[in-house]
Structure formats: C-alpha cells, structure tokens
Write a protein that holds these residues in place. Structure first.
Motif, PDB file in Angstrom:
ATOM      1  N   HIS A  63      -6.092   9.763   4.332  1.00  0.00           N
ATOM      2  CA  HIS A  63      -5.159  10.799   4.802  1.00  0.00           C
ATOM      3  C   HIS A  63      -3.745  10.402   4.370  1.00  0.00           C
ATOM      4  CE1 HIS A  63      -3.777  14.089   7.331  1.00  0.00           C
ATOM      5  NE2 HIS A  63      -2.906  13.273   7.905  1.00  0.00           N
ATOM      6  N   LYS A  64      -3.248  11.074   3.349  1.00  0.00           N
ATOM      7  CA  LYS A  64      -1.932  10.725   2.800  1.00  0.00           C
ATOM      8  C   LYS A  64      -0.830  11.402   3.613  1.00  0.00           C
ATOM      9  CE  LYS A  64      -1.466  10.000  -1.576  1.00  0.00           C
ATOM     10  NZ  LYS A  64      -1.326  10.105  -3.057  1.00  0.00           N
ATOM     11  N   VAL A  65       0.186  10.611   3.984  1.00  0.00           N
ATOM     12  CA  VAL A  65       1.329  11.157   4.710  1.00  0.00           C
ATOM     13  C   VAL A  65       2.615  10.703   4.030  1.00  0.00           C
ATOM     14  CG1 VAL A  65       0.102  11.180   6.907  1.00  0.00           C
ATOM     15  CG2 VAL A  65       1.496   9.197   6.305  1.00  0.00           C
ATOM     16  N   LYS A  66       3.670  11.480   4.206  1.00  0.00           N
ATOM     17  CA  LYS A  66       4.983  11.084   3.713  1.00  0.00           C
ATOM     18  C   LYS A  66       5.498   9.924   4.562  1.00  0.00           C
ATOM     19  CE  LYS A  66       5.472  14.282   0.521  1.00  0.00           C
ATOM     20  NZ  LYS A  66       5.551  13.919  -0.911  1.00  0.00           N
ATOM     21  N   THR A  67       6.279   9.062   3.939  1.00  0.00           N
ATOM     22  CA  THR A  67       6.769   7.899   4.676  1.00  0.00           C
ATOM     23  C   THR A  67       7.604   8.301   5.882  1.00  0.00           C
ATOM     24  OG1 THR A  67       8.601   7.759   3.083  1.00  0.00           O
ATOM     25  CG2 THR A  67       6.724   6.299   2.734  1.00  0.00           C
ATOM     26  N   ASP A  68       8.301   9.433   5.796  1.00  0.00           N
ATOM     27  CA  ASP A  68       9.120   9.837   6.940  1.00  0.00           C
ATOM     28  C   ASP A  68       8.276  10.420   8.077  1.00  0.00           C
ATOM     29  OD1 ASP A  68       8.449  12.237   5.733  1.00  0.00           O
ATOM     30  OD2 ASP A  68      10.502  12.908   5.379  1.00  0.00           O
ATOM     31  N   GLU A  69       6.978  10.657   7.822  1.00  0.00           N
ATOM     32  CA  GLU A  69       6.069  11.100   8.881  1.00  0.00           C
ATOM     33  C   GLU A  69       5.355   9.925   9.550  1.00  0.00           C
ATOM     34  OE1 GLU A  69       4.227  15.288   7.422  1.00  0.00           O
ATOM     35  OE2 GLU A  69       3.709  13.560   6.162  1.00  0.00           O
ATOM     36  N   LEU A  70       5.391   8.778   8.887  1.00  0.00           N
ATOM     37  CA  LEU A  70       4.632   7.627   9.358  1.00  0.00           C
ATOM     38  C   LEU A  70       5.096   7.152  10.728  1.00  0.00           C
ATOM     39  CD1 LEU A  70       2.474   5.467   8.770  1.00  0.00           C
ATOM     40  CD2 LEU A  70       4.242   4.143   7.598  1.00  0.00           C
ATOM     41  N   LEU A  71       6.385   7.219  10.976  1.00  0.00           N
ATOM     42  CA  LEU A  71       6.915   6.766  12.263  1.00  0.00           C
ATOM     43  C   LEU A  71       6.277   7.533  13.418  1.00  0.00           C
ATOM     44  CD1 LEU A  71       8.865   4.995  13.861  1.00  0.00           C
ATOM     45  CD2 LEU A  71      10.638   6.733  13.497  1.00  0.00           C
ATOM     46  N   TYR A 123       3.284   8.825  13.526  1.00  0.00           N
ATOM     47  CA  TYR A 123       1.926   8.341  13.717  1.00  0.00           C
ATOM     48  C   TYR A 123       1.933   7.047  14.543  1.00  0.00           C
ATOM     49  CZ  TYR A 123      -0.371  11.593  10.506  1.00  0.00           C
ATOM     50  OH  TYR A 123      -0.885  12.713   9.924  1.00  0.00           O
ATOM     51  N   ILE A 124       2.836   6.145  14.187  1.00  0.00           N
ATOM     52  CA  ILE A 124       2.871   4.863  14.894  1.00  0.00           C
ATOM     53  C   ILE A 124       3.284   5.083  16.357  1.00  0.00           C
ATOM     54  CG2 ILE A 124       3.954   2.583  14.973  1.00  0.00           C
ATOM     55  CD1 ILE A 124       4.326   2.789  11.937  1.00  0.00           C
ATOM     56  N   GLU A 125       4.262   5.960  16.578  1.00  0.00           N
ATOM     57  CA  GLU A 125       4.698   6.230  17.943  1.00  0.00           C
ATOM     58  C   GLU A 125       3.565   6.804  18.787  1.00  0.00           C
ATOM     59  OE1 GLU A 125       9.458   7.249  17.250  1.00  0.00           O
ATOM     60  OE2 GLU A 125       7.964   8.841  17.097  1.00  0.00           O
ATOM     61  N   LYS A 126       2.781   7.696  18.212  1.00  0.00           N
ATOM     62  CA  LYS A 126       1.672   8.288  18.958  1.00  0.00           C
ATOM     63  C   LYS A 126       0.575   7.277  19.247  1.00  0.00           C
ATOM     64  CE  LYS A 126       1.975  13.219  17.874  1.00  0.00           C
ATOM     65  NZ  LYS A 126       2.060  13.623  19.299  1.00  0.00           N
ATOM     66  N   GLY A 127       0.464   6.246  18.382  1.00  0.00           N
ATOM     67  CA  GLY A 127      -0.609   5.274  18.539  1.00  0.00           C
ATOM     68  C   GLY A 127      -0.307   4.149  19.493  1.00  0.00           C
ATOM     69  N   LEU A 128       0.980   3.918  19.757  1.00  0.00           N
ATOM     70  CA  LEU A 128       1.347   2.800  20.629  1.00  0.00           C
ATOM     71  C   LEU A 128       1.174   3.159  22.113  1.00  0.00           C
ATOM     72  CD1 LEU A 128       4.519   1.402  18.823  1.00  0.00           C
ATOM     73  CD2 LEU A 128       2.278   0.308  19.009  1.00  0.00           C
ATOM     74  N   LYS A 183       0.815  -1.221   0.000  1.00  0.00           N
ATOM     75  CA  LYS A 183       0.000   0.000   0.000  1.00  0.00           C
ATOM     76  C   LYS A 183       0.848   1.270   0.000  1.00  0.00           C
ATOM     77  CE  LYS A 183      -3.805  -2.445   2.146  1.00  0.00           C
ATOM     78  NZ  LYS A 183      -3.172  -3.760   1.960  1.00  0.00           N
ATOM     79  N   ARG A 184       2.144   1.112   0.110  1.00  0.00           N
ATOM     80  CA  ARG A 184       3.027   2.260  -0.027  1.00  0.00           C
ATOM     81  C   ARG A 184       3.067   2.685  -1.488  1.00  0.00           C
ATOM     82  NH1 ARG A 184       9.591   2.293   1.103  1.00  0.00           N
ATOM     83  NH2 ARG A 184       9.996   4.353   0.229  1.00  0.00           N
ATOM     84  N   ALA A 185       3.039   3.991  -1.727  1.00  0.00           N
ATOM     85  CA  ALA A 185       3.133   4.516  -3.094  1.00  0.00           C
ATOM     86  C   ALA A 185       4.273   5.530  -3.139  1.00  0.00           C
ATOM     87  CB  ALA A 185       1.821   5.163  -3.514  1.00  0.00           C
ATOM     88  N   GLY A 186       5.446   5.071  -3.562  1.00  0.00           N
ATOM     89  CA  GLY A 186       6.601   5.963  -3.609  1.00  0.00           C
ATOM     90  C   GLY A 186       6.996   6.419  -2.225  1.00  0.00           C
ATOM     91  N   ASP A 187       6.982   7.736  -2.003  1.00  0.00           N
ATOM     92  CA  ASP A 187       7.388   8.276  -0.704  1.00  0.00           C
ATOM     93  C   ASP A 187       6.195   8.623   0.177  1.00  0.00           C
ATOM     94  OD1 ASP A 187       6.413  10.468  -2.047  1.00  0.00           O
ATOM     95  OD2 ASP A 187       8.076  11.805  -1.537  1.00  0.00           O
ATOM     96  N   SER A 188       5.035   8.018  -0.110  1.00  0.00           N
ATOM     97  CA  SER A 188       3.853   8.315   0.701  1.00  0.00           C
ATOM     98  C   SER A 188       3.063   7.040   1.014  1.00  0.00           C
ATOM     99  CB  SER A 188       2.938   9.326  -0.005  1.00  0.00           C
ATOM    100  OG  SER A 188       2.374   8.756  -1.174  1.00  0.00           O
ATOM    101  N   VAL A 189       2.272   7.136   2.057  1.00  0.00           N
ATOM    102  CA  VAL A 189       1.370   6.068   2.481  1.00  0.00           C
ATOM    103  C   VAL A 189       0.028   6.701   2.775  1.00  0.00           C
ATOM    104  CG1 VAL A 189       0.882   4.319   4.233  1.00  0.00           C
ATOM    105  CG2 VAL A 189       3.226   4.677   3.465  1.00  0.00           C
TER     106      VAL A 189
END
Length: 226
Positions: free
Chosen positions: A211-219, A221-226, A191-197
C-alpha cells in the motif's frame, strides 16, 4: 561461494535466506549492501537451546510476521506452545521467504511484503538500538495493523488478534516514542522512494498487500497506530 549456518531463530527463519548482505551506516539499519545468494543454508534447531530469552523472542517476532503475510495456520501455531513444533515452524518460514525471494530477488515488488512491521527500524533507531530488531518489529506490526484497521483497509478485529498473540509470546506491543519522532526517522529509511513509502498492510491474517502512501500521509498512519 559461501554457506550460511544460522544459529538463532531470527537468522534461521529470515536473515540467512534471500541473499541480502548489508551493514548499518550513519546510524541507520542495513543502509549499504549487496545481493549475494548463499550456496547453502544449514539450519540446526539444536543451536536454539542455548539462546537467551530475548534473543529467542526476536526470532519469534519474525515467525509471527511470516504468518501474518502468508500463512494463517502458521500464525495460529504461535498462539500455543510453538516450541513443540519449532522445526516445522522454521521450515514453514523458510518456504515462505524462499517463495517470495524467488519471485522478486532484488526487492522491487512482492519481496517488499517481508517489510511488514518494519517501521520497527525507526523504533530501533529512536531507542539507540537498545530495542532489538524482533521486539521493534512486533511493535511495528501492531502500529501499522491498528492504523490500517482504523482507516478501513483491513478486517475489523485483526489488530486485537495480533496484539493478543504478540503479548502471549512475551513480546512488546507499544513504545514510548511519539508519532513525530518515528515519522522523522522513517523518512530516512532506505525503503523510502522519493516522496512515497510502501506500507505493508494486512487485509486479513495470512494475506498482506503493498500500500503506497505519500510521505506527508505517513504521519497520519503512525498517529492512528500508536
């Protein structure tokens, strides 16, 4: 032509509908496949009576997902004795998925809403698939909803409501894996598309958005969710 005759809750409410035919490849979920719509799908709820509890719960997670993305009333049913309404619940999920697929068969837009909680794919991979799909999706829904709430993308209190319902159904809400572990695996997801998810974020129960985010922003999101 082929006919799908699903015999689990998971397959009756989700995987038998929509025409995706895929296999795992190189240790990743559903990485290679094609679209081929079945000529007919036959669901018999009597087949569910023999399911082991964990297999049943995998499907329950998908029902909760359907409620979160499109149907507040369906979501609320999962807080009670849903076994009394199992045929109505299955029918509601089929209607939701059929409508979404009809509008976007090849997964380029609205159909991506069905990926809500699918950071669960990374959880499955990290567990070497000892955590089954529905259980992983449950955790994934909690992670992304908590993150969205923390970032002000959804109404306050949604993550608590979701966690309560998931726990009441007997499903997990957390995992032992670190944000960095999940992030690295997610970067290899189809589901990754280039530099975005594209993340699926609930604005409120019964309404999710892309809600599209850059891959370098994804971390983050995951940190806030754990």
């Amino acid at each position: 032509d082929f006919y799908n005759i699903p015999t689990t809750v998971l397959s009756q409410v989700d995987s038998s509908i929509g025409g995706k035919t895929a296999v795992d490849f190189m240790g990743y979920k559903n990485l290679v496949g094609a679209f081929c719509q079945p000529s007919m799908v036959i669901c018999d709820s009597n087949t569910l009576k023999t399911l082991p509890n964990d297999t049943l719960l995998d499907g329950v997670a998908e029902v909760i997902k359907c409620g979160m993305i499109r149907d507040n009333e369906l979501f609320e049913k999962m807080g009670g004795d849903f076994s009394k309404n199992i045929e109505d619940i299955i029918a509601a999920c089929i209607t939701i998925k059929s409508q979404v697929v009809a509008s976007d068969e090849f997964d380029r837009g609205e159909r991506q809403l069905l990926n809500f909680g699918h950071i669960g794919h990374a959880i499955e991979k990290c567990s070497n698939f000892s955590i089954t799909h529905g259980h992983a999706v449950s955790i994934g829904m909690v992670i992304i909803t908590k993150a969205a709430e923390g970032l002000g993308l959804c109404k306050s209190g949604i993550s608590d409501t979701l966690r309560h319902t998931i726990q009441k159904c007997g499903l997990p809400i957390s995992c032992k894996f670190s944000a960095d572990e999940l992030y690295r695996v997610t970067l290899s997801d189809k589901k990754r598309a280039g530099d975005s998810v594209t993340l699926i974020v609930p604005e409120k129960i019964g309404n999710c958005v892309l809600h599209k985010v850059k891959t370098d922003e994804l971390l983050e999101y995951i940190e806030k969710g754990l």
